[in-house]
Design an enzyme around this catalytic site. Structure first.
Site, PDB file in Angstrom:
ATOM      1  N   HIS A  41       0.840  -1.223   0.000  1.00 54.82           N
ATOM      2  CA  HIS A  41       0.000   0.000   0.000  1.00 54.82           C
ATOM      3  C   HIS A  41       0.864   1.257   0.000  1.00 54.82           C
ATOM      4  O   HIS A  41       0.409   2.312   0.426  1.00 54.82           O
ATOM      5  CB  HIS A  41      -0.952   0.034   1.205  1.00 54.82           C
ATOM      6  CG  HIS A  41      -1.670  -1.249   1.446  1.00 54.82           C
ATOM      7  ND1 HIS A  41      -2.907  -1.527   0.892  1.00 54.82           N
ATOM      8  CD2 HIS A  41      -1.314  -2.355   2.143  1.00 54.82           C
ATOM      9  CE1 HIS A  41      -3.290  -2.740   1.268  1.00 54.82           C
ATOM     10  NE2 HIS A  41      -2.336  -3.272   2.023  1.00 54.82           N
TER      11      HIS A  41
ATOM     12  N   SER B 232      14.134  22.373 -15.815  1.00 57.09           N
ATOM     13  CA  SER B 232      12.918  23.145 -16.070  1.00 57.09           C
ATOM     14  C   SER B 232      13.312  24.468 -16.680  1.00 57.09           C
ATOM     15  O   SER B 232      14.358  25.040 -16.347  1.00 57.09           O
ATOM     16  CB  SER B 232      12.179  23.372 -14.756  1.00 57.09           C
ATOM     17  OG  SER B 232      11.301  24.487 -14.878  1.00 57.09           O
TER      18      SER B 232
ATOM     19  N   LYS C  38      15.143  22.302 -10.583  1.00 58.78           N
ATOM     20  CA  LYS C  38      14.529  21.037 -10.966  1.00 58.78           C
ATOM     21  C   LYS C  38      15.460  20.067 -11.670  1.00 58.78           C
ATOM     22  O   LYS C  38      16.357  20.445 -12.396  1.00 58.78           O
ATOM     23  CB  LYS C  38      13.344  21.303 -11.898  1.00 58.78           C
ATOM     24  CG  LYS C  38      12.237  22.067 -11.211  1.00 58.78           C
ATOM     25  CD  LYS C  38      11.273  21.137 -10.520  1.00 58.78           C
ATOM     26  CE  LYS C  38      10.215  20.746 -11.513  1.00 58.78           C
ATOM     27  NZ  LYS C  38       9.175  19.958 -10.891  1.00 58.78           N
TER      28      LYS C  38
ATOM     29  N   GLU D 289       9.192   8.926 -16.833  1.00 56.22           N
ATOM     30  CA  GLU D 289       7.782   9.257 -17.054  1.00 56.22           C
ATOM     31  C   GLU D 289       7.328   8.811 -18.442  1.00 56.22           C
ATOM     32  O   GLU D 289       6.207   8.323 -18.627  1.00 56.22           O
ATOM     33  CB  GLU D 289       7.571  10.762 -16.899  1.00 56.22           C
ATOM     34  CG  GLU D 289       7.821  11.253 -15.480  1.00 56.22           C
ATOM     35  CD  GLU D 289       7.992  12.773 -15.434  1.00 56.22           C
ATOM     36  OE1 GLU D 289       6.974  13.468 -15.494  1.00 56.22           O
ATOM     37  OE2 GLU D 289       9.132  13.243 -15.356  1.00 56.22           O
TER      38      GLU D 289
END
Ligand code: ARG
Length: 458
Positions: free
Chosen positions: A157, A278, A284, A291
């Site tokens: 979980h 970024s 960043k 992704e």
């Protein structure tokens, strides 16, 4: 200016929209090598069986070689007017060698031709994918070996569950990708039958030798039913299903990399060359590659749905619907190729923060199960009762703001007077991992043994 190959029966040229909806050369030009291989095998077989003259076969084979050269050096004229790869090759062959070219299509139809080409392409794609999966597995094995003893929290979980090792975690994916490779190999074995010679749908009245073309093309045997040979695409579906399952595994690993890299976890980083920055936020470091691996699953699953939907309800034998089989398959294998290559690069380069992982492995009362197991083993409590006592210990530790291993013995003894100092030995994450010696468990010796098994198999 295409003179259509069935001009005899037709008095008008196709409408623009007819050609626009029908044309597939832009997609199926990727089958050129398979198409030439199929034509060569068919031509040699026709000659051997005395169906065409040796001189014609020589001319055809020579023309096919010229075409191969033209395609390779980029001078081959791919023309929409000739619809697909099969007719483009045949039309060009006619321009190159004249009359004998017209004999190549004896005892053949585009229906068995395309089924053959596509099977050959998908077979190669499956083989390539197996190799890529093995490369990813060996990258995982290297990293697992390096970190066979490094702790990390195991989750259920996404809540801290029990300590594991980073090596053990990576080895879970070695198992998954191993089954994926097995699925592609199974699909390959089942698809490896020759459709060529099924002709349009009913077979051929010429004395063709389908065993000969099967052998020439590396197929195990001819397909046993001509209707089936030209009308099923289950081999493509099966490969897409395997691709979809593999993409699911890749996306789970990609998701974990994304989670590990978030500063709140801080479990791992990727080097600069595998991340992006970024344009506005200078701090960043984004895991775009992970992704995108996660996202490629969408295309791959979409391809499976697209082709199962195209195939459902088609009457036997060939229908033009089946021309729509190639775009999803090409798209899925292109996406899988990128995803596997990117994932292999990320696994090879990922930098785990082993200190942070180890600290997290000991947090969150992760050794609570070890305490319960100790109570069962040492005090002979039924597990359910041990679970209850341990729950009370966790509650007490939480109230005092300490970990289980730092809970004073008096506190533990208040829950069961028989608890002794020895209990603390099982309450460290190292001890927890080391104790899990069951086959396939997270103990470093077990992990190293599984790594050795895989090394001998790859
Ligand atoms: N371009 C077609 C395809 O990909 C080739 C087969 C055409 N056969 C036919 N009977 N029109 O399916």
């Amino acid at each position: 200016q295409g003179q259509s190959l069935w001009g005899g029966r037709f008095s008008a040229k196709p409408a623009d929209i007819m050609q626009a909806i029908n044309v597939s050369i832009g997609v199926d030009k990727r089958l050129w090598a398979q198409d030439l291989a199929g034509s060569r095998a068919h031509c040699r077989m026709l000659a051997q069986q005395g169906i065409i003259q040796p001189a014609d076969a020589e001319a055809i084979l020579g023309g096919l070689d010229v075409i191969e050269g033209e395609i390779k050096d980029g001078t081959f004229p791919f023309r929409d007017a000739y619809e697909d790869i099969h007719m483009n090759v045949e039309a060009r062959l006619s321009e190159l060698i004249g009359e004998p070219s017209g004999r190549l299509h004896t005892a053949r139809s585009r229906n068995d031709q395309v089924a053959t080409d596509f099977r050959l392409w998908v077979r190669d794609a499956c083989d390539r994918t197996v190799e890529q999966l093995k490369a990813l597995q060996s990258a995982l094995l290297d990293r697992a070996e390096q970190h066979a003893g490094d702790l990390m929290p195991g989750f259920t979980h996404l809540q801290t569950a029990q300590p594991v090792t980073f090596g053990h975690h990576l080895m879970a994916y070695v198992e998954m990708f191993g089954r994926d490779a097995g699925r592609f190999a199974d699909a390959r074995a089942r698809m490896n039958e020759n459709p060529l010679g099924a002709a349009a749908l009913a077979g051929s009245p010429f004395p063709i030798d389908r065993h000969m073309t099967a052998q020439a093309l590396g197929f195990d045997r001819p397909m046993a039913n001509s209707l089936d040979a030209v009308s099923d695409r289950d081999f493509a579906l099966e490969s897409l299903a395997a691709a979809s399952i593999a993409a699911g595994h890749l996306s789970r690993l990609a998701e974990e990399i994304v989670v590990w890299m978030t500063p709140m976890f801080g479990f791992a980083t990727l080097p600069d060359d595998l991340t992006t920055g970024s344009s506005i936020m200078p701090q960043k470091r984004n895991p775009d590659a992970a992704e995108l691996v996660r996202a490629k699953t969408g295309r791959i699953n979409g391809a499976l749905i697209a082709l199962t939907t195209v195939m459902k309800g088609l009457p036997l034998a060939y229908s033009k619907d089946m021309q729509e089989d190639k775009p999803p398959v090409f798209e899925a294998f292109d996406a899988l190729d990128l995803a596997l290559t990117a994932m292999t690069a990320m696994i090879a380069a990922i930098r785990p923060n082993t200190e942070k992982m180890a600290a997290a492995a000991g947090a969150g009362f992760s050794t609570a199960t070890d305490l319960a197991d100790w109570l069962v083993r040492e005090l002979n409590l039924p597990f359910r009762q041990a679970h209850h006592v341990t729950g009370a210990a966790v509650k007490r530790a939480e109230a005092l703001g300490v970990g289980l291993g730092d809970l004073p013995l008096t506190e533990l003894q208040a829950l069961d007077g028989r608890i002794t100092e020895g209990v603390y030995e099982v309450l460290t994450p190292e001890a927890s991992c080391a104790s899990r010696q069951s086959f396939g468990g997270t103990a470093p010796e077990q992990v190293r043994a599984r790594i050795a098994d895989w090394r001998s198999r790859l």
